[in-house]
Design a protein around this motif. Structure first.
Motif, mmCIF file in Angstrom:
data_model
loop_
_atom_site.group_PDB
_atom_site.id
_atom_site.type_symbol
_atom_site.label_atom_id
_atom_site.label_comp_id
_atom_site.label_asym_id
_atom_site.label_seq_id
_atom_site.Cartn_x
_atom_site.Cartn_y
_atom_site.Cartn_z
ATOM 1 N N SER A 137 25.722 42.868 10.854
ATOM 2 C CA SER A 137 25.775 41.356 10.795
ATOM 3 C C SER A 137 25.853 40.802 12.281
ATOM 4 O O SER A 137 25.511 39.762 12.766
ATOM 5 C CB SER A 137 26.619 40.900 9.923
ATOM 6 N N TRP A 189 11.325 29.321 9.417
ATOM 7 C CA TRP A 189 12.106 29.211 8.151
ATOM 8 C C TRP A 189 13.477 30.218 9.014
ATOM 9 O O TRP A 189 14.546 30.390 8.152
ATOM 10 C CB TRP A 189 11.687 30.298 7.158
ATOM 11 N N PRO A 229 18.751 30.651 12.866
ATOM 12 C CA PRO A 229 19.082 30.959 14.060
ATOM 13 C C PRO A 229 18.132 30.661 15.336
ATOM 14 O O PRO A 229 18.334 30.376 16.695
ATOM 15 C CB PRO A 229 19.756 32.399 14.245
ATOM 16 N N GLU A 231 12.093 43.467 12.613
ATOM 17 C CA GLU A 231 12.292 43.355 11.084
ATOM 18 C C GLU A 231 13.458 42.153 10.972
ATOM 19 O O GLU A 231 13.926 41.858 9.756
ATOM 20 C CB GLU A 231 13.132 44.578 10.874
ATOM 21 N N LEU A 275 14.976 38.286 12.597
ATOM 22 C CA LEU A 275 14.651 37.186 13.692
ATOM 23 C C LEU A 275 16.060 36.389 13.763
ATOM 24 O O LEU A 275 16.824 36.203 12.875
ATOM 25 C CB LEU A 275 13.654 36.353 13.193
ATOM 26 N N GLY A 321 19.058 38.900 16.805
ATOM 27 C CA GLY A 321 20.068 37.929 16.338
ATOM 28 C C GLY A 321 20.473 36.897 17.403
ATOM 29 O O GLY A 321 20.219 37.037 18.509
ATOM 30 N N LEU A 322 21.377 36.219 16.563
ATOM 31 C CA LEU A 322 21.720 35.013 17.609
ATOM 32 C C LEU A 322 22.928 35.406 18.611
ATOM 33 O O LEU A 322 23.739 36.227 18.244
ATOM 34 C CB LEU A 322 22.553 34.067 16.584
ATOM 35 N N GLN A 349 14.303 34.094 0.831
ATOM 36 C CA GLN A 349 14.383 34.481 2.336
ATOM 37 C C GLN A 349 15.783 34.383 2.471
ATOM 38 O O GLN A 349 16.642 33.599 2.271
ATOM 39 C CB GLN A 349 13.552 33.227 2.930
ATOM 40 N N ASN A 390 21.830 36.622 7.415
ATOM 41 C CA ASN A 390 23.290 36.593 7.428
ATOM 42 C C ASN A 390 23.783 35.509 8.830
ATOM 43 O O ASN A 390 22.861 34.836 8.844
ATOM 44 C CB ASN A 390 23.884 37.893 7.950
ATOM 45 N N LYS A 442 23.809 35.881 11.567
ATOM 46 C CA LYS A 442 23.396 35.827 13.261
ATOM 47 C C LYS A 442 21.899 36.028 13.128
ATOM 48 O O LYS A 442 21.283 35.658 14.048
ATOM 49 C CB LYS A 442 23.944 37.348 13.704
ATOM 50 N N MET A 443 21.389 36.609 11.871
ATOM 51 C CA MET A 443 19.819 36.713 11.780
ATOM 52 C C MET A 443 19.313 36.560 10.561
ATOM 53 O O MET A 443 19.810 36.456 9.492
ATOM 54 C CB MET A 443 19.490 38.065 12.368
ATOM 55 N N CYS A 444 17.962 36.391 10.477
ATOM 56 C CA CYS A 444 17.066 36.179 9.345
ATOM 57 C C CYS A 444 16.038 37.076 9.037
ATOM 58 O O CYS A 444 15.460 37.772 9.969
ATOM 59 C CB CYS A 444 16.473 34.626 9.388
ATOM 60 N N PHE A 445 15.889 37.553 7.875
ATOM 61 C CA PHE A 445 15.083 38.335 7.585
ATOM 62 C C PHE A 445 13.813 37.934 6.786
ATOM 63 O O PHE A 445 13.979 36.677 6.003
ATOM 64 C CB PHE A 445 15.614 39.467 6.589
ATOM 65 N N PRO A 446 12.559 38.482 7.057
ATOM 66 C CA PRO A 446 11.245 37.850 6.472
ATOM 67 C C PRO A 446 11.287 37.479 5.214
ATOM 68 O O PRO A 446 12.073 38.240 4.158
ATOM 69 C CB PRO A 446 10.231 38.782 6.761
#
Lengths: 175, 153
Positions: free
Chosen positions: A27, A73, A76, A139, A141, A159-160, B131, B134, B136-140
């Motif tokens: 995470s 979409w 972050p 994988e 973003l 990640g951010l 969609q 978490n 910190k990050m996003c997944f397609p």
């Protein structure tokens, strides 16, 4: 003692693989800054920007580049976009550029209204599968690469991360 | 007593799962018995890994991708869908709380039998689109194919 050793092996093994993997490893955001002698060439690509002009990464050789994979979409990513716009404005004249590559499946239909609404001041392209694969599949973003003036990848951020982390890296490369 | 190598192997084997972070698990639907008349409810059970969330069916912003369950035409017609109650959560990346679902939840579809449906076993197919991110990050966005076995009375 034995238990402690086993813990070290398990954690160490997992970290070793995560460090070698371009996939998101947890995470927490992932970043790795490479020393000059260990930097790999950033894969070249040619994409089209929002105004229809061709964008080739190799045309940016001699500049420090922040290459950001993002999507409309992605929450972050939305937070980072104003940071990148700020970097573009402040460092452009020192040989710096931001390139944004959108992973939106709906292409310009989704991206154009978004970048207009956010007043993005740097070049945006739409990713192709080939370009994403060249950069490890992208994988998760945001995924951002900092590229030095010789076209080599200095760091990868998945990640951010903090705005200051980017700022420090860019400033060091522009010196 | 397991050898240190055994534990190191376990750590290595765990890594493909890391790449699948925030992938929803959808329980295989049990066979739905459908009466000749009236509405029949189907509960689709979905779960997201700890620390992950997906946009709710009514996301906070226009650019976000909603949770959506759709069914293909077949022996049943969807007469309404009840999505889980959304939670407003604040994340490091969001200025304001956003509308999300997380953990285990159900999506309930009310079906009515289509006029041309014949008695006997059958099935209906659908798609769950979501969609996930978490903190910190996003997944397609992902689409999960659903197959609902039916028994029409």
């Amino acid at each position: 003692m034995k238990t402690h050793l086993l813990r070290l092996i398990v954690v160490g093994g997992a970290l070793a693989v995560m460090g070698c993997n371009t996939a998101p490893a947890g995470s927490a955001a992932v970043a790795s800054v490479k020393p000059a002698e260990k930097r790999n060439a950033a894969p070249d690509f040619e994409l089209t920007d929002a105004s229809g002009r061709k964008v080739k990464l190799s045309d940016y050789k001699g500049k420090v580049v922040l290459l950001n994979f993002w999507a409309t979409w992605c929450g972050p990513c939305k937070l980072e976009i104003p940071w990148f716009a700020d970097f573009e404005k402040r460092y452009k004249d020192q040989g710096f550029a931001v390139l944004g590559v959108s992973m939106d499946e709906d292409g310009w239909e989704a991206v154009k209204p978004y970048i207009e609404a956010k007043q993005v001041n740097y070049r945006i392209m739409i990713a192709t599968e080939e370009v994403a694969q060249k950069y490890g599949g992208v994988e998760a973003l945001p995924t951002t690469f900092i590229i030095d003036r010789e076209g080599r990848i200095v760091s990868t951020h998945i990640g951010l991360v903090m705005k200051k982390d980017y700022e420090d890296e860019i400033a060091a490369l522009l010196r | 007593m397991k050898s240190p190598l055994f534990f190191a192997s376990l750590a290595l084997m765990a890594t493909p799962a890391l790449a699948q972070q925030c992938a929803a698990t959808v329980a295989e639907p049990v066979k739905l018995r459908v009466a000749r008349q009236g509405l029949t409810g189907q509960h689709l059970k979905v779960s997201l890994p700890a620390g992950c969330h997906a946009n709710s069916s009514t996301p906070s912003e226009a650019f976000l991708i909603p949770l959506r369950l759709t069914w293909n035409p077949g022996a049943l017609e969807a007469a309404g869908t009840e999505y889980p109650k959304a939670a407003l959560e604040k994340y490091e990346f969001s200025e304001k709380p956003i509308s999300v679902v997380s953990g285990q939840f159900e999506i309930v579809t009310k079906f009515r039998r289509s006029a041309t449906a014949q008695p006997g076993p059958s099935s209906l197919t659908g798609k769950l689109r979501y969609q996930a991110c978490n903190d910190k990050m996003c997944f397609p966005p992902k689409t999960v194919e659903i197959r609902l076995p039916l028994l029409l009375e």
